[in-house]
Design a protein around this motif. Structure first.
Motif, PDB file in Angstrom:
ATOM      1  N   ARG A  15       0.848  -1.189   0.000  1.00 26.95           N
ATOM      2  CA  ARG A  15       0.000   0.000   0.000  1.00 26.95           C
ATOM      3  C   ARG A  15       0.888   1.245   0.000  1.00 26.95           C
ATOM      4  NH1 ARG A  15      -4.055   1.252   4.973  1.00 26.95           N
ATOM      5  NH2 ARG A  15      -5.283  -0.492   4.180  1.00 26.95           N
ATOM      6  N   VAL A  23       4.070   0.813   2.454  1.00 31.54           N
ATOM      7  CA  VAL A  23       4.033  -0.437   3.216  1.00 31.54           C
ATOM      8  C   VAL A  23       4.678  -1.490   2.320  1.00 31.54           C
ATOM      9  CG1 VAL A  23       2.575  -2.192   4.256  1.00 31.54           C
ATOM     10  CG2 VAL A  23       1.956   0.230   4.459  1.00 31.54           C
ATOM     11  N   ARG A  46       1.609  -7.806  22.946  1.00 32.56           N
ATOM     12  CA  ARG A  46       0.441  -7.501  22.128  1.00 32.56           C
ATOM     13  C   ARG A  46      -0.403  -8.755  21.876  1.00 32.56           C
ATOM     14  NH1 ARG A  46       1.336  -2.440  18.894  1.00 32.56           N
ATOM     15  NH2 ARG A  46       3.476  -1.861  19.363  1.00 32.56           N
ATOM     16  N   SER A 146      12.152  -1.827  16.508  1.00 29.88           N
ATOM     17  CA  SER A 146      10.711  -1.611  16.315  1.00 29.88           C
ATOM     18  C   SER A 146      10.271  -2.217  14.988  1.00 29.88           C
ATOM     19  CB  SER A 146      10.378  -0.119  16.293  1.00 29.88           C
ATOM     20  OG  SER A 146      10.645   0.459  17.524  1.00 29.88           O
ATOM     21  N   GLU A 149      10.053  -5.958  15.083  1.00 29.05           N
ATOM     22  CA  GLU A 149       8.752  -6.327  15.647  1.00 29.05           C
ATOM     23  C   GLU A 149       7.645  -6.248  14.581  1.00 29.05           C
ATOM     24  OE1 GLU A 149       7.790  -4.115  19.209  1.00 29.05           O
ATOM     25  OE2 GLU A 149       5.707  -4.760  19.154  1.00 29.05           O
ATOM     26  N   MET A 150       7.687  -5.203  13.762  1.00 32.22           N
ATOM     27  CA  MET A 150       6.685  -5.066  12.689  1.00 32.22           C
ATOM     28  C   MET A 150       6.752  -6.239  11.727  1.00 32.22           C
ATOM     29  SD  MET A 150       7.144  -1.138  11.473  1.00 32.22           S
ATOM     30  CE  MET A 150       7.739  -0.060  12.752  1.00 32.22           C
ATOM     31  N   ALA A 153       5.450  -9.390  13.239  1.00 32.35           N
ATOM     32  CA  ALA A 153       4.000  -9.357  13.413  1.00 32.35           C
ATOM     33  C   ALA A 153       3.239  -9.343  12.098  1.00 32.35           C
ATOM     34  CB  ALA A 153       3.610  -8.134  14.245  1.00 32.35           C
ATOM     35  N   THR A 154       3.800  -8.692  11.085  1.00 30.05           N
ATOM     36  CA  THR A 154       2.997  -8.458   9.872  1.00 30.05           C
ATOM     37  C   THR A 154       3.719  -8.769   8.561  1.00 30.05           C
ATOM     38  OG1 THR A 154       3.710  -6.162   9.552  1.00 30.05           O
ATOM     39  CG2 THR A 154       1.896  -6.525  11.105  1.00 30.05           C
ATOM     40  N   CYS A 156       5.701  -6.915   7.171  1.00 31.31           N
ATOM     41  CA  CYS A 156       5.830  -5.657   6.429  1.00 31.31           C
ATOM     42  C   CYS A 156       6.578  -4.625   7.263  1.00 31.31           C
ATOM     43  CB  CYS A 156       4.454  -5.068   6.115  1.00 31.31           C
ATOM     44  SG  CYS A 156       3.573  -5.964   4.842  1.00 31.31           S
ATOM     45  N   MET A 158       7.268  -0.097   7.134  1.00 31.31           N
ATOM     46  CA  MET A 158       6.801   1.128   6.510  1.00 31.31           C
ATOM     47  C   MET A 158       7.992   2.028   6.320  1.00 31.31           C
ATOM     48  SD  MET A 158       3.460   1.576   8.834  1.00 31.31           S
ATOM     49  CE  MET A 158       2.656   2.687   7.713  1.00 31.31           C
TER      50      MET A 158
ATOM     51  N   MET B   1       6.297  -0.260  20.992  1.00 36.31           N
ATOM     52  CA  MET B   1       6.147   0.253  22.352  1.00 36.31           C
ATOM     53  C   MET B   1       5.639   1.690  22.296  1.00 36.31           C
ATOM     54  SD  MET B   1       8.913  -0.008  25.341  1.00 36.31           S
ATOM     55  CE  MET B   1       8.916   1.021  26.785  1.00 36.31           C
ATOM     56  N   ASP B 177       2.241   4.040  17.082  1.00 38.41           N
ATOM     57  CA  ASP B 177       3.357   3.473  16.337  1.00 38.41           C
ATOM     58  C   ASP B 177       2.859   2.716  15.095  1.00 38.41           C
ATOM     59  OD1 ASP B 177       2.577   1.047  17.368  1.00 38.41           O
ATOM     60  OD2 ASP B 177       4.127   1.002  18.904  1.00 38.41           O
ATOM     61  N   ASP B 178       3.833   2.375  14.243  1.00 38.24           N
ATOM     62  CA  ASP B 178       3.516   1.778  12.939  1.00 38.24           C
ATOM     63  C   ASP B 178       2.820   0.429  13.054  1.00 38.24           C
ATOM     64  OD1 ASP B 178       4.672   3.866  11.651  1.00 38.24           O
ATOM     65  OD2 ASP B 178       6.534   2.818  11.145  1.00 38.24           O
ATOM     66  N   ILE B 179       3.110  -0.306  14.103  1.00 40.02           N
ATOM     67  CA  ILE B 179       2.562  -1.658  14.192  1.00 40.02           C
ATOM     68  C   ILE B 179       1.041  -1.618  14.245  1.00 40.02           C
ATOM     69  CG2 ILE B 179       2.562  -3.816  15.491  1.00 40.02           C
ATOM     70  CD1 ILE B 179       5.354  -3.363  16.175  1.00 40.02           C
ATOM     71  N   ASP B 180       0.503  -0.643  14.972  1.00 41.47           N
ATOM     72  CA  ASP B 180      -0.956  -0.524  15.033  1.00 41.47           C
ATOM     73  C   ASP B 180      -1.520  -0.373  13.625  1.00 41.47           C
ATOM     74  OD1 ASP B 180      -0.794  -0.509  17.828  1.00 41.47           O
ATOM     75  OD2 ASP B 180      -0.372   1.631  17.845  1.00 41.47           O
ATOM     76  N   TYR B 181      -0.863   0.450  12.853  1.00 42.06           N
ATOM     77  CA  TYR B 181      -1.310   0.694  11.476  1.00 42.06           C
ATOM     78  C   TYR B 181      -1.259  -0.608  10.662  1.00 42.06           C
ATOM     79  CZ  TYR B 181      -1.710   2.997   6.926  1.00 42.06           C
ATOM     80  OH  TYR B 181      -2.130   3.381   5.672  1.00 42.06           O
ATOM     81  N   LEU B 182      -0.131  -1.307  10.756  1.00 40.97           N
ATOM     82  CA  LEU B 182       0.049  -2.530   9.954  1.00 40.97           C
ATOM     83  C   LEU B 182      -0.923  -3.630  10.381  1.00 40.97           C
ATOM     84  CD1 LEU B 182       3.949  -2.677   9.720  1.00 40.97           C
ATOM     85  CD2 LEU B 182       2.353  -2.134   7.877  1.00 40.97           C
ATOM     86  N   LEU B 183      -1.156  -3.717  11.679  1.00 42.24           N
ATOM     87  CA  LEU B 183      -2.066  -4.773  12.157  1.00 42.24           C
ATOM     88  C   LEU B 183      -3.478  -4.563  11.606  1.00 42.24           C
ATOM     89  CD1 LEU B 183      -0.828  -5.208  15.827  1.00 42.24           C
ATOM     90  CD2 LEU B 183      -0.637  -6.877  13.968  1.00 42.24           C
ATOM     91  N   MET B 185      -4.070  -3.695   8.688  1.00 41.09           N
ATOM     92  CA  MET B 185      -4.054  -4.022   7.258  1.00 41.09           C
ATOM     93  C   MET B 185      -3.968  -5.518   7.023  1.00 41.09           C
ATOM     94  SD  MET B 185      -1.262  -1.472   5.584  1.00 41.09           S
ATOM     95  CE  MET B 185      -1.288  -2.408   4.046  1.00 41.09           C
TER      96      MET B 185
END
Ligand code: SF4
Lengths: 464, 198
Positions: A15, A23, A46, A146, A149-150, A153-154, A156, A158, B1, B177-183, B185
């Motif tokens: 995206r 993304v 989380r 960070s 972690e992204m 989790a995903t 991806c 950004m 975090m 933070d970015d993770i909230d955004y990615l989650l 999607m």
């Protein structure tokens, strides 16, 4: 008309955020013990899992001893960190190549060895030298915790798309000039911030003529000029290297991948935000004299005078003071104390061949402590099988076990304060190789010449 | 975090007029053995700050009482080298919320934005002006306004604007933070993953 970088990047954008980052989907995620524990804690808190454990690969390398790896790790903090990676990998189903595992080694050395690294892939790792994998025409770059972690989790991250830069080096390299020298030369011309904000494509016959190992050395050092990463278009050499490795696709998957790989080149007429061209014949064996990788020069030259610099005089003087060098000094003949052959920059088999070529029939100088650290078990095995170990042993050298070792000196391989180390690694920052250590970055040939003479020596004098 | 929201910070500054400050100086590798994000502030600039016997080096800025504040002002090419996010953590944990320089290394800038430290890039001239003002009065204040994207030397009223990506700005203003955004999607990413060639 697209550049190689455009093709790989654009095909991975999930995206586009208006006025924001892209993304980006990540094909391969390499994980090591130092930058991952807090990221794993993050997904745990989380209450989410690892999205693609099959695209995630963990190895222990940064914080590991390079002797007696079969014994428990003595340092309790290091042991705890290694344990955390092992547990996290097991909990989330990630393949883990820990200490003692036959596939263990430095993350950027084992990735290519097992075919995890592939052309046209997006590859990230919480380590800035992830740029190494760009040698295969991948977009590979280092990320912070960070972002680790992204990706866990995903799958991806950004990031805004970087600007593009092409660095062309053409012509013939002279005797004793290795891929490391080409890279140190380019960094010395660009400075350590000269490519900040850019992703580099290396082009020209100097790179196409290079082995895959050499290309890895060059792409590895992209970050030292500030670039996000560096890449080289895949060619027959690349495909031949990748073929038949454990994680390389086979059968129909190979055909599909190969069809994609064949599209990976910069289109004729595609433009770059910046383009630079150098002449390979201008490059000499290089050595650094200061406290950043941009402070390098041909080994026979004198340390520049501050008055010839554009600005930054105070910082320059501070740097020379740390090194206990003077403006105008020649580097040749300066006594040294340590030699480090290894790291993801120069810890592959080709580097050990080059080193051995110089020390063959000579003896290690008595004033020198030498750490020869293979980048992986595969490299270690090759050193033995090719008979290099016998030659090294004969010359008074010992081989250690794989790991990052004195590249960042998190383990016990620390250069003492005030001592000089000729190092094939990638950073000569203050204290990088131990508090107070003084690092001279150079190629495996220059390191070998220093190891047998006990001082900075032009390796060409020892070559036939 | 998650981190604290950022809006306006008005504070005296800590000057560090050295170029190419790399992340190995900000936090040396031997302090990266932790498995939790704790205590990094104590080791910020460890080897510039302390002697080998752990006594403070008197001449280093962080050991001089006259310099305090939430804004660290560093020389050109700040944060080069290693990608360790621990460097940004150390800066944050020590109590800085903003780093000002005339040029930042990429990964460090990105890491800062991800942990709640605002990197503010100013012109070389403006950087010199900040240093000059602090030289005159170590307690001279600087105001950073994220909403307005401006930085002001309070004493002289001199002001410059700075760039920040709109998306990142919103994140910092809100402490997201970015993770909230990615989650959010998730499905889009899953669909994408099914069609990748590798
Ligand atoms: S060898 Fe050095 S640069 Fe390479 S991964 Fe290890 S610590 Fe990082």
């Amino acid at each position: 008309m697209k550049t190689l970088f455009d093709k790989v990047w654009d095909s991975h954008v999930v995206r586009k955020i208006e006025n924001g980052p892209d993304v980006l989907f990540i094909d391969r995620h390499m994980v090591h013990e130092v930058t991952s524990p807090v990221a794993f804690l993050g997904i745990k808190s989380r209450n989410i899992g690892v999205k693609h454990p099959e695209k995630t690969f963990a190895t222990a390398d940064h914080n590991t001893p390079t002797i007696n790896q079969h014994l428990p790790v003595e340092d309790p903090l290091s042991a705890k960190q290694l344990k955390a990676l092992e547990e996290n990998s097991n909990n989330y189903g990630i393949s883990y190549w820990g200490l003692g595992h036959e596939k263990n080694g430095i993350v950027h050395v084992v990735g290519p060895e097992y075919g995890i690294t592939q052309p046209g892939a997006t590859i990230v790792c919480g380590d800035s030298h992830t740029s190494t994998h760009g040698a295969f025409g991948a977009i590979a770059f280092g990320i912070g915790t960070s972002e680790v972690e992204m990706v866990l989790a995903t799958q991806c991250i950004m990031q805004p798309k970087a600007k593009s830069m092409r660095i062309n080096v053409n012509g013939n390299l002279s005797k004793g000039v290795t891929p490391k020298d080409v890279a140190l030369y380019v960094i010395s011309q660009l400075t350590t911030s000269g490519a900040t904000g850019y992703f580099i494509e290396y082009a020209g016959n100097v790179f196409t003529d290079m082995s895959m190992e050499g290309r890895m050395t060059v792409c590895n050092l992209s970050i030292e000029m500030g670039a996000r990463g560096g890449m080289i278009a895949p060619d027959e050499k690349t495909i031949a290297f990748v073929k038949g490795r454990e994680f390389t696709p086979t059968g129909a998957a190979w055909d599909k991948a190969k069809a994609y790989w064949d599209t990976l080149y910069t289109d004729e007429g595609a433009t770059f935000d910046k383009e630079l061209t150098f002449n390979g014949a201008d490059i000499e064996p290089m050595i650094t004299y200061g406290t950043n990788p941009g402070m390098g020069m041909g080994i026979g030259k004198d340390i520049p005078n501050a008055e010839n610099l554009e600005g930054g005089v105070a910082t320059y003087k501070k740097s020379l003071q740390y090194m206990a060098f003077n403006e105008g000094d020649t580097m040749i003949g300066k006594p040294i104390d340590f030699v480090f052959l290894g790291s993801c920059t120069n810890g592959r088999i080709e580097d050990f061949r080059a080193f051995t070529e110089i020390v063959k029939g000579r003896k290690k100088a008595s004033n020198v402590t030498a750490w020869l650290v293979p980048g992986s078990h595969q490299v270690e095995t090759a050193i033995k099988e090719e008979g290099l170990l016998d030659i090294l042993t004969e010359a008074g050298f010992e081989l250690r076990e794989p790991g990052c070792s004195a590249c960042l000196a998190m383990n016990d391989d620390k250069v003492p304060a005030g001592k000089y180390a000729v190092s094939t690694s990638n950073r000569n920052f203050e204290g990088r190789q131990g508090p107070g250590s003084r690092t001279l970055l150079a190629s495996p040939l220059v390191a070998a010449a220093a190891a047998v003479t006990g001082k900075v020596t032009d390796p060409r004098e020892l070559m036939n | 975090m998650a981190y604290d929201k950022f809006n306006i910070i008005k504070s005296s500054i800590v000057p560090l007029p050295i170029e190419n400050v790399d992340t190995d100086q900000i936090i040396p590798a031997r302090f990266l053995k932790a498995t939790e994000r704790k205590g990094f502030g104590d080791n910020l600039f460890r080897d510039w700050r302390y002697n080998t016997d752990n006594s403070p080096k008197e001449d280093f800025v962080l050991n001089q009482d006259k310099y305090t504040g939430k804004i660290l002002v560093g020389g050109k090419n700040f944060g080069s080298g290693s990608s360790r996010e621990h460097a940004a953590w150390a800066v944050y944990d020590y109590g800085f919320r903003c780093v000002v320089s005339s040029f930042f290394a990429d990964i460090f800038r990105n890491n800062c934005l991800n942990v709640g430290v605002l990197p503010v890039q100013v012109s070389a001239d403006f950087l010199e002006k900040i240093y000059a003002e602090t030289e005159k009065d170590p307690k001279a204040e600087v105001e950073v306004n994220l909403q307005e994207q401006s930085i002001t030397i309070v004493g002289t009223g001199e002001k410059e604007s700075f760039d920040i990506n709109v998306y990142k700005k919103e994140n910092m203003l809100n402490g997201f933070d970015d993770i909230d955004y990615l989650l959010n999607m998730k499905e889009e990413i899953t669909a994408f993953a099914e069609n990748t060639p590798l």
